[in-house]
Motif scaffolding. Structure first.
Motif, PDB file in Angstrom:
ATOM      1  N   ALA A 258    -137.862  -8.883  13.639  1.00  0.00           N
ATOM      2  CA  ALA A 258    -138.227  -9.844  13.747  1.00  0.00           C
ATOM      3  C   ALA A 258    -137.414 -10.902  12.940  1.00  0.00           C
ATOM      4  CB  ALA A 258    -139.816 -10.252  14.388  1.00  0.00           C
ATOM      5  N   ALA A 259    -137.532 -11.077  11.642  1.00  0.00           N
ATOM      6  CA  ALA A 259    -136.155 -12.198  11.352  1.00  0.00           C
ATOM      7  C   ALA A 259    -134.866 -12.040  11.261  1.00  0.00           C
ATOM      8  CB  ALA A 259    -136.618 -11.171   9.824  1.00  0.00           C
ATOM      9  N   ARG A 260    -134.513 -10.959  12.011  1.00  0.00           N
ATOM     10  CA  ARG A 260    -132.916 -10.808  12.629  1.00  0.00           C
ATOM     11  C   ARG A 260    -133.191 -11.536  13.813  1.00  0.00           C
ATOM     12  NH1 ARG A 260    -128.821  -7.492  14.272  1.00  0.00           N
ATOM     13  NH2 ARG A 260    -127.946  -8.820  14.710  1.00  0.00           N
ATOM     14  N   TYR A 261    -134.131 -12.152  14.832  1.00  0.00           N
ATOM     15  CA  TYR A 261    -133.582 -12.824  15.452  1.00  0.00           C
ATOM     16  C   TYR A 261    -134.292 -13.850  15.052  1.00  0.00           C
ATOM     17  CZ  TYR A 261    -134.800  -9.453  19.798  1.00  0.00           C
ATOM     18  OH  TYR A 261    -135.171  -8.792  20.858  1.00  0.00           O
ATOM     19  N   ASN A 283    -148.168  -7.821  12.286  1.00  0.00           N
ATOM     20  CA  ASN A 283    -147.370  -6.915  12.223  1.00  0.00           C
ATOM     21  C   ASN A 283    -145.893  -7.140  13.412  1.00  0.00           C
ATOM     22  OD1 ASN A 283    -148.265  -5.985  14.789  1.00  0.00           O
ATOM     23  ND2 ASN A 283    -150.064  -4.706  14.399  1.00  0.00           N
ATOM     24  N   VAL A 284    -145.988  -7.707  14.226  1.00  0.00           N
ATOM     25  CA  VAL A 284    -145.306  -8.275  15.241  1.00  0.00           C
ATOM     26  C   VAL A 284    -144.816  -7.172  16.416  1.00  0.00           C
ATOM     27  CG1 VAL A 284    -142.718  -9.070  15.894  1.00  0.00           C
ATOM     28  CG2 VAL A 284    -143.219  -8.982  13.313  1.00  0.00           C
ATOM     29  N   GLN A 285    -146.669  -6.654  16.454  1.00  0.00           N
ATOM     30  CA  GLN A 285    -146.930  -5.362  18.110  1.00  0.00           C
ATOM     31  C   GLN A 285    -145.822  -6.362  18.920  1.00  0.00           C
ATOM     32  OE1 GLN A 285    -149.093  -6.273  20.707  1.00  0.00           O
ATOM     33  NE2 GLN A 285    -148.099  -4.129  21.598  1.00  0.00           N
ATOM     34  N   PRO A 348    -137.381  -8.001  23.730  1.00  0.00           N
ATOM     35  CA  PRO A 348    -137.860  -6.360  23.920  1.00  0.00           C
ATOM     36  C   PRO A 348    -137.483  -6.015  21.382  1.00  0.00           C
ATOM     37  CG  PRO A 348    -135.854  -6.840  25.305  1.00  0.00           C
ATOM     38  CD  PRO A 348    -136.499  -8.049  24.166  1.00  0.00           C
ATOM     39  N   LEU A 349    -138.497  -5.209  21.422  1.00  0.00           N
ATOM     40  CA  LEU A 349    -138.299  -5.253  20.007  1.00  0.00           C
ATOM     41  C   LEU A 349    -139.240  -3.900  19.436  1.00  0.00           C
ATOM     42  CD1 LEU A 349    -139.706  -7.239  17.106  1.00  0.00           C
ATOM     43  CD2 LEU A 349    -140.102  -5.057  17.148  1.00  0.00           C
ATOM     44  N   HIS A 351    -138.611   0.104  17.063  1.00  0.00           N
ATOM     45  CA  HIS A 351    -138.473   0.727  16.083  1.00  0.00           C
ATOM     46  C   HIS A 351    -136.995   1.198  15.874  1.00  0.00           C
ATOM     47  CE1 HIS A 351    -139.210   2.426  11.795  1.00  0.00           C
ATOM     48  NE2 HIS A 351    -138.861   3.476  11.935  1.00  0.00           N
ATOM     49  N   GLN A 352    -136.645   1.710  16.693  1.00  0.00           N
ATOM     50  CA  GLN A 352    -134.937   2.892  16.868  1.00  0.00           C
ATOM     51  C   GLN A 352    -134.181   1.541  16.944  1.00  0.00           C
ATOM     52  OE1 GLN A 352    -138.436   3.691  18.717  1.00  0.00           O
ATOM     53  NE2 GLN A 352    -138.560   5.464  19.183  1.00  0.00           N
ATOM     54  N   MET A 353    -134.814   0.599  17.247  1.00  0.00           N
ATOM     55  CA  MET A 353    -134.069  -0.537  17.792  1.00  0.00           C
ATOM     56  C   MET A 353    -132.396  -1.018  16.876  1.00  0.00           C
ATOM     57  SD  MET A 353    -134.964  -4.372  19.326  1.00  0.00           S
ATOM     58  CE  MET A 353    -133.524  -5.734  20.919  1.00  0.00           C
ATOM     59  N   THR A 354    -130.778  -0.887  18.145  1.00  0.00           N
ATOM     60  CA  THR A 354    -129.747  -1.135  16.281  1.00  0.00           C
ATOM     61  C   THR A 354    -129.394  -2.267  16.984  1.00  0.00           C
ATOM     62  OG1 THR A 354    -128.596  -0.556  18.353  1.00  0.00           O
ATOM     63  CG2 THR A 354    -129.424   1.728  17.970  1.00  0.00           C
ATOM     64  N   ASP A 355    -128.894  -2.458  15.805  1.00  0.00           N
ATOM     65  CA  ASP A 355    -128.610  -4.238  15.658  1.00  0.00           C
ATOM     66  C   ASP A 355    -126.992  -4.722  16.557  1.00  0.00           C
ATOM     67  OD1 ASP A 355    -129.279  -4.114  13.023  1.00  0.00           O
ATOM     68  OD2 ASP A 355    -127.397  -3.690  12.426  1.00  0.00           O
TER      69      ASP A 355
END
Length: 371
Positions: A258-261, A283-285, A348-349, A351-355
């Motif tokens: 979320a911080a990167r977004y 928790n950015v659910q 889209p967010l 755990h396995q999301m890549t850069d």
């Protein structure tokens, strides 16, 4: 959203299958204890879903036919459905623009002489400001039920959400960051509510199935009231125990994404990302953003642009008062709810999301914002 499941969950379920006890039993009891400890609450009662936990919460809190229950319209429809299960009337309150949550002020505007409960939702994992709502409702004898369906891992004034409520309902649906496939939990500070909820989830039996089957001579059971079948299985609880151990890591990863977004979209005019409030952390659910008029297209246009790029996003949180099941209910004006449900989408967010995957999403958002 994709659940983060792996070898540890497979091993836990395999162990349960090999034990021969797959229904509600020792794993459920262990999950209840571990969850209560993690959420800093006194008692936890596992259920088949958050919806059934909400249903039980209303029953044990004494909500009856003819009572009014204040709920946000800006929530999944289950929040509004639950009061109808006990014959009560959901009364819709508006929400805060920044967080999407009800406030003491929006609750006060929706109170009626028949109000007996308020359901306060931690919407999309954003912690609701519970203390002012309780300060309003407690002196009036109005029970505040926290709907923390999305809240596991979020904090309120340094403690887990739900810790300051008399009774809270939780979800472990696959869209939640802690999942058991399906399943839920009720937590409460009141021992009598917990004891009754345990009976009611199991047909209101005076002797639990686990105790009955553990005895060579099964004790007789009685059914003192009409109960429900709202049980969790040991298969689900075994997964939940593994997931609970991973919760800090899951939350940290989601907040990192979320911080990167936020960093990547900071210069895009017309997009407003939801942010932590002063009183807690999310928790950015779900990471939702509002598409403002100054953006290059509207919400529907942006959803189509993302879909054309092979990216799955979703419309933001629904407004229950717009749904046919609840469309006939009178309510106070809901201008913020109307605005947010028409202008927000969920990014889209997982755990396995890549850069690279996050960069693809950002590029579409920047392109259609004129950058």
């Amino acid at each position: 959203m994709k659940p983060w499941l792996g070898a540890a969950e497979i091993a836990a379920v395999t162990e349960v299958i090999e034990s021969g006890w797959v229904a509600q039993g020792p794993r459920v009891a262990a999950f209840e204890t571990a969850f209560a400890d993690a959420m800093r609450t006194r008692r936890a009662v596992a259920t088949s879903s958050c919806t059934t936990a909400l249903h039980l919460a209303l029953v044990v809190a004494g909500i009856r036919p003819g009572d009014d229950v204040v709920v946000p319209s800006f929530s999944f429809v289950a929040t509004a459905n639950a009061p109808t299960y006990v014959g009560a009337w959901p009364v819709f309150a508006d929400v805060d623009l920044a967080t999407g949550n009800i406030t003491a002020e929006t609750v006060a505007a929706a109170l009626t002489p028949a109000t007996r409960a308020v359901i306060a939702v931690d919407q999309a994992g954003m912690p609701v400001d519970l203390a002012p709502i309780r300060a309003l409702c407690d002196p009036l004898g109005i029970v505040v039920i926290e709907d923390a369906a999305c809240g596991a891992g979020s904090t309120y004034h340094g403690r887990p959400v739900g810790a300051g409520a008399e009774i809270t309902a939780w979800s472990f649906h696959p869209r939640k960051i802690l999942t058991t496939g399906e399943g839920g939990m009720l937590t409460t500070s009141r021992p009598e509510w917990a004891a009754r909820a345990r009976r009611l989830r199991e047909h209101a039996m005076s002797v639990s199935a686990a105790d009955r089957h553990a005895s060579l001579v099964s004790p007789p059971e009685e059914y003192g009231e009409v109960g429900f079948n709202f049980r969790m299985t040991d298969l689900q609880a075994a997964v939940g125990l593994v997931q609970l151990g991973r919760l800090p890591e899951i939350v940290a990863r989601r907040r990192q994404l979320a911080a990167r977004y936020r960093d990547e979209l900071a210069g895009v005019p017309g997009l407003r990302l939801v942010e932590d409030p002063a009183w807690g952390t999310s928790n950015v659910q779900s990471l939702w953003l509002e598409v403002l008029p100054s953006y290059g297209t509207d919400r529907e246009g942006l959803l189509l642009a993302l879909a054309s790029a092979g990216i799955s996003a979703r419309r933001g949180i629904m407004a229950a008062h717009r749904q046919p099941a609840h469309a006939g209910r009178d309510h106070v004006p809901l201008p913020v709810t109307e605005r947010l449900t028409s202008s927000t989408l969920i990014l889209p967010l997982f755990h396995q999301m890549t850069d690279a995957e996050l960069d693809r999403v950002v590029q579409v958002l920047r392109d259609h914002g004129g950058l």
